[in-house]
Design a protein around this motif. Sequence first.
Motif, PDB file in Angstrom:
ATOM      1  N   ASP A   5       8.937 -11.965  -8.294  1.00 26.12           N
ATOM      2  CA  ASP A   5       9.008 -10.866  -7.343  1.00 26.12           C
ATOM      3  C   ASP A   5       9.474 -11.354  -5.977  1.00 26.12           C
ATOM      4  OD1 ASP A   5       8.113  -9.069  -9.260  1.00 26.12           O
ATOM      5  OD2 ASP A   5       5.999  -9.369  -8.734  1.00 26.12           O
ATOM      6  N   ARG A   6       8.990 -12.516  -5.560  1.00 25.63           N
ATOM      7  CA  ARG A   6       9.430 -13.092  -4.290  1.00 25.63           C
ATOM      8  C   ARG A   6      10.925 -13.355  -4.326  1.00 25.63           C
ATOM      9  NH1 ARG A   6       6.905 -18.389  -3.671  1.00 25.63           N
ATOM     10  NH2 ARG A   6       7.708 -18.383  -1.549  1.00 25.63           N
ATOM     11  N   SER A   9      12.914 -10.154  -4.088  1.00 23.17           N
ATOM     12  CA  SER A   9      12.813  -9.517  -2.774  1.00 23.17           C
ATOM     13  C   SER A   9      13.685 -10.208  -1.730  1.00 23.17           C
ATOM     14  CB  SER A   9      11.359  -9.523  -2.294  1.00 23.17           C
ATOM     15  OG  SER A   9      10.934 -10.827  -1.947  1.00 23.17           O
ATOM     16  N   ARG A  10      14.167 -11.403  -2.068  1.00 23.98           N
ATOM     17  CA  ARG A  10      14.952 -12.185  -1.105  1.00 23.98           C
ATOM     18  C   ARG A  10      16.408 -12.406  -1.544  1.00 23.98           C
ATOM     19  NH1 ARG A  10      12.195 -12.753   3.777  1.00 23.98           N
ATOM     20  NH2 ARG A  10      10.122 -13.628   3.476  1.00 23.98           N
ATOM     21  N   GLU A 260      16.940  -5.396   5.063  1.00 25.43           N
ATOM     22  CA  GLU A 260      16.865  -5.364   3.599  1.00 25.43           C
ATOM     23  C   GLU A 260      18.022  -6.099   2.923  1.00 25.43           C
ATOM     24  OE1 GLU A 260      16.699  -1.231   2.754  1.00 25.43           O
ATOM     25  OE2 GLU A 260      14.695  -0.949   3.601  1.00 25.43           O
TER      26      GLU A 260
END
Length: 380
Positions: A5-6, A9-10, A260
């Motif tokens: 997930d990290r 998200s990046r 984002e």
Amino acid sequence: MQTLDRYRSRIARRPKVVVAQPDGFCNLKCTYCYLPDRDRRTPMPIEVAHAVARSVAEFADTTSATPVEIVWHAGEPLAIGRRRFAELLAPFEPLRQAGLVEHSVQTNAVLITPAWCDFLTDYGFRVGVSIDGPAALNHQRVDWAGRPAFDRITKGIGYLRECGVGFSAIAVVSAESIGDPEGLLDFMAHLGCHTVGLNMEELEGVNTDRTVPTVGQAREFWRRAIAWSRRHRGLTIREVDRLGSYLQAARAGGGAAWDELLIDPIPTVSSAGDVVLLSPELAGISDPAYEDFRAGNVMELSIGSMLDRAHELRYVREFLTGLDECEATCQFFGFCRGAQAGNRYFENGRLDTTETNYCRVSRQALITALSDTVREEQAA
């Protein structure tokens, strides 16, 4: 948050750029070059090009507004010759004709001839030229006999101009050349490029013992570069333009959209098919602790598959930790976004670190220079 997930998200799941190395060899021996084996011929087998094209086809699609950019880079791409280069490009032609990919090349321009101009035009190449300014600022760019390459570079650029091939330029700004931004930019404007990227010299790869620009030098350089750009609208300075885009988004209430933005994983494929992620400068670097930064080989695994499991790689996990720390502690993160994995490794020895000299001279000094400019104007 779980590592996957990290990562998502990046890091973007679809690369905008794929770097391909047709050959590690370079016909020049620039004193600041970071490439470890640029004196060896290592031409890419045609089978590797086919494998890269198959991988790109998996994530190139018509839903994106822009095609995937295939950047032919590392060493001197044109040294491979037009016939072999055409063979490497052939697997990508169906994708290019469909508008799913486009080619670009970063060249030192020494080998450019009218025939090369025709070649680049036929395949729709975007062309970038590496030149550090007028002869006095270009003395680091020499051939293997130590002879200055300036005249040969400008001759190649002359062919681009004569043949109507538009081009951008990249200049390495060293501690020796940082004191004359106006001279550098005046030269670039006269050269005929539409955009110039100003790369502060970095400590990376085998370039580890030279003096690099200081924060004070960089801040003054950017202040004067910003002033020059306001007087001359015909040449885009890549870094100033990017900062302008960020500020424009913030003023228009689009700061959240900028926040984002995901980091491009920039899969970089060596001539042998090995793939590294996040930083082309890590290609060819040997470090057993990070398994030489290899995500895999395109002859065995697609790039998409490598990206799906990239979060399992130690250096990627460390990089994510460094990004988290940057966001938590750095006032410049909103603009910088904390990228440049290679600089973290080469300067700090690990990727779960934060600030680097690259950050200070290429991002922070740029913002503070603009702040200085605004403050001076308000006081006038």
